[in-house]
Design a protein around this motif. Sequence first.
Motif, PDB file in Angstrom:
ATOM      1  N   ARG A   6       0.835  -1.213   0.000  1.00 14.08           N
ATOM      2  CA  ARG A   6       0.000   0.000   0.000  1.00 14.08           C
ATOM      3  C   ARG A   6       0.864   1.255   0.000  1.00 14.08           C
ATOM      4  NH1 ARG A   6      -4.625   0.126   4.403  1.00 14.08           N
ATOM      5  NH2 ARG A   6      -5.217  -1.653   3.095  1.00 14.08           N
ATOM      6  N   TRP A   7       1.956   1.241   0.796  1.00 10.19           N
ATOM      7  CA  TRP A   7       2.813   2.423   0.880  1.00 10.19           C
ATOM      8  C   TRP A   7       3.576   2.661  -0.420  1.00 10.19           C
ATOM      9  CZ3 TRP A   7       1.584   5.623   4.430  1.00 10.19           C
ATOM     10  CH2 TRP A   7       1.072   5.179   5.640  1.00 10.19           C
ATOM     11  N   LYS A   8       3.981   1.566  -1.073  1.00 14.99           N
ATOM     12  CA  LYS A   8       4.694   1.718  -2.342  1.00 14.99           C
ATOM     13  C   LYS A   8       3.771   2.283  -3.416  1.00 14.99           C
ATOM     14  CE  LYS A   8       7.709  -0.827  -5.495  1.00 14.99           C
ATOM     15  NZ  LYS A   8       8.306  -2.156  -5.805  1.00 14.99           N
ATOM     16  N   ILE A  13       1.909   7.044  -6.734  1.00 14.09           N
ATOM     17  CA  ILE A  13       0.831   7.968  -7.113  1.00 14.09           C
ATOM     18  C   ILE A  13       1.163   9.388  -6.672  1.00 14.09           C
ATOM     19  CG2 ILE A  13      -1.582   8.538  -6.781  1.00 14.09           C
ATOM     20  CD1 ILE A  13      -1.109   6.119  -8.558  1.00 14.09           C
ATOM     21  N   LEU A  14       1.657   9.554  -5.445  1.00 18.29           N
ATOM     22  CA  LEU A  14       1.977  10.897  -4.948  1.00 18.29           C
ATOM     23  C   LEU A  14       3.120  11.522  -5.735  1.00 18.29           C
ATOM     24  CD1 LEU A  14       1.690  10.558  -1.047  1.00 18.29           C
ATOM     25  CD2 LEU A  14       0.196  11.809  -2.615  1.00 18.29           C
ATOM     26  N   THR A  15       4.141  10.725  -6.078  1.00 18.86           N
ATOM     27  CA  THR A  15       5.263  11.251  -6.859  1.00 18.86           C
ATOM     28  C   THR A  15       4.785  11.780  -8.201  1.00 18.86           C
ATOM     29  OG1 THR A  15       6.813   9.724  -5.805  1.00 18.86           O
ATOM     30  CG2 THR A  15       7.477  10.687  -7.905  1.00 18.86           C
ATOM     31  N   ALA A  16       3.990  10.960  -8.904  1.00 16.87           N
ATOM     32  CA  ALA A  16       3.485  11.381 -10.216  1.00 16.87           C
ATOM     33  C   ALA A  16       2.586  12.608 -10.076  1.00 16.87           C
ATOM     34  CB  ALA A  16       2.729  10.231 -10.872  1.00 16.87           C
ATOM     35  N   LEU A  17       1.727  12.631  -9.036  1.00 15.78           N
ATOM     36  CA  LEU A  17       0.785  13.735  -8.862  1.00 15.78           C
ATOM     37  C   LEU A  17       1.507  15.036  -8.544  1.00 15.78           C
ATOM     38  CD1 LEU A  17      -2.152  14.680  -8.643  1.00 15.78           C
ATOM     39  CD2 LEU A  17      -2.092  14.048  -6.220  1.00 15.78           C
ATOM     40  N   ILE A  18       2.493  14.991  -7.631  1.00 12.92           N
ATOM     41  CA  ILE A  18       3.209  16.211  -7.235  1.00 12.92           C
ATOM     42  C   ILE A  18       3.987  16.793  -8.411  1.00 12.92           C
ATOM     43  CG2 ILE A  18       5.080  17.097  -5.794  1.00 12.92           C
ATOM     44  CD1 ILE A  18       4.130  15.139  -3.623  1.00 12.92           C
ATOM     45  N   VAL A  19       4.686  15.923  -9.160  1.00 11.18           N
ATOM     46  CA  VAL A  19       5.461  16.407 -10.306  1.00 11.18           C
ATOM     47  C   VAL A  19       4.540  16.993 -11.370  1.00 11.18           C
ATOM     48  CG1 VAL A  19       7.036  15.731 -12.156  1.00 11.18           C
ATOM     49  CG2 VAL A  19       7.351  14.792  -9.860  1.00 11.18           C
TER      50      VAL A  19
END
Length: 532
Positions: A6-8, A13-19
Amino acid sequence: MLYFTRWKALGIILTALIVCLCAVPNFFPEATVKNWPLWAQRRLVLGLDLQGGSYLLLEVDSNYVKKDKLDQIRDDVRRTLREARIGYTGLATRGDAVEVRVKDSDVQTALGKLRDLSQPLGGLLGSSGQRSVEVTEAGGGLIRLTVPQAAINERIRQTIEQSIQIVERRVNQLGTVEPVIQRQGTDRILVQVPGLQDPTRLKQLLGKTAKMEFRMVDTSVSPEQAQQGQLPSDSELLMSASSPKVPYVVKKQVLVSGGDLTDAQTAFDPRTGEPVVSFKFNSTGSRKFAQATTENVGQPFAIVLDNEVISAPVIREPITGGQGQISGNFTVQSANDLAILLRAGALPAPLTVIEERTVGPGLGQDSIEKGKLAAYVGAIMVVVFMLLTYRLFGLFANIAVLVNVAMIFGLLSLLNATLTLPGIAGIVLTVGIAVDSNVLIYERIREELRGGRNAISAIDAGFKRALATILDSNITTFIAAAVLFYIGTGPVRGFAVTLGIGILTTVFTAFTLTRLIVAWWVRWKRPQTVPI
């Protein structure tokens, strides 16, 4: 390969969203973005070929650099021999060497002292034993100090590096947006200023060396006598900067140089209301200026800029505050330009404009429209091809490619990069590379299915076994992009930057995002066959 904690999954998702969110400021007007926090104002800057502007190619005067080097050696020889109390005659520059004659009894002592002026050249040249000055005895008490070509080339390199910093400070103080200033070749500087349609003022600022000096006026002879050949050896004849030209006999000795200035601002003379330039010295300059004005009360001194006399006021009283002002029939703009030059510092050598181009905003807009058209057509064709060839998995690939492009724009915005037409070409090429990675994975899955594996096992093996091939192809492409960035200039570098960033985002989306989407689909459907 298909299992994600779940954390991975959340991290991906967060990396792609923030960038991707870093690209958001590009969709709002600049006036709106300026009201946002500073960390949220980073956006892409359109290059010269997309928004128009000015292009200048400057060349350093190598002959001036050579002469300056020889003059410095001559002054060092004079200082060294005086400190050693060695008498000399005939100190002069001849060709590529400085020559001085001493008594035969002092030759060896003088050689030992003068050889201390020779230093090993840095870098690879230093390891080969080359030195900055070659000191030799020519016989009859004549000592010759020769500057080798390697030392001249090293001095030109240093001059270029220093000039780039000064040019950048001057251009930035004009209020321009993201200028491109970089070295080109061995003795040239490329200046690109997007949005600047009239380069006249820019050329005037960059064409001035801005070497400012404070010297005493020689009152022992009149300018008329100096023009007739009665010029003292320690003085020279200079003309005024304003018209009509007025001659001045000025001492060669520099009391204070512009390098001791810490600030220069435009102001107005309270008595006349005329624009002036107020200046302030550092502690060293303040001490020198105070000493010079204390010793020469009642005498005129000249403020010299690029071998022209701006003004020659009389010293009424010692100036010990470390600040003063320059007047000289300035307009507001000319006073402001002089203040910019003095704040930015003096160029170590004159720069000559050898190439000049101006790109209109209309041409830039046309490039943007054609770039958009090419990007849209290419993207549509890729999307259709992937859907027809790989069906549902083609849709997964298209989602990953869309995120990939958004991440490219996000990273470029985060870096405040300048987007050029070749940069757009790099982004379009990256779309093809991203799809190619998915094609390799999907074709590998097909091979595993033909080999008799079940659906989930074939998908897992397809991702796992395609990894090495995709990494090899992307690493070799990234190396090519790095070489282009290192040896290229201007638009070539823009292409290399977008291509390199695109390769990094491609590897991320192909082996994390696409794999995550497929893993979710497998967990949801538990397929017995693969729709590919």
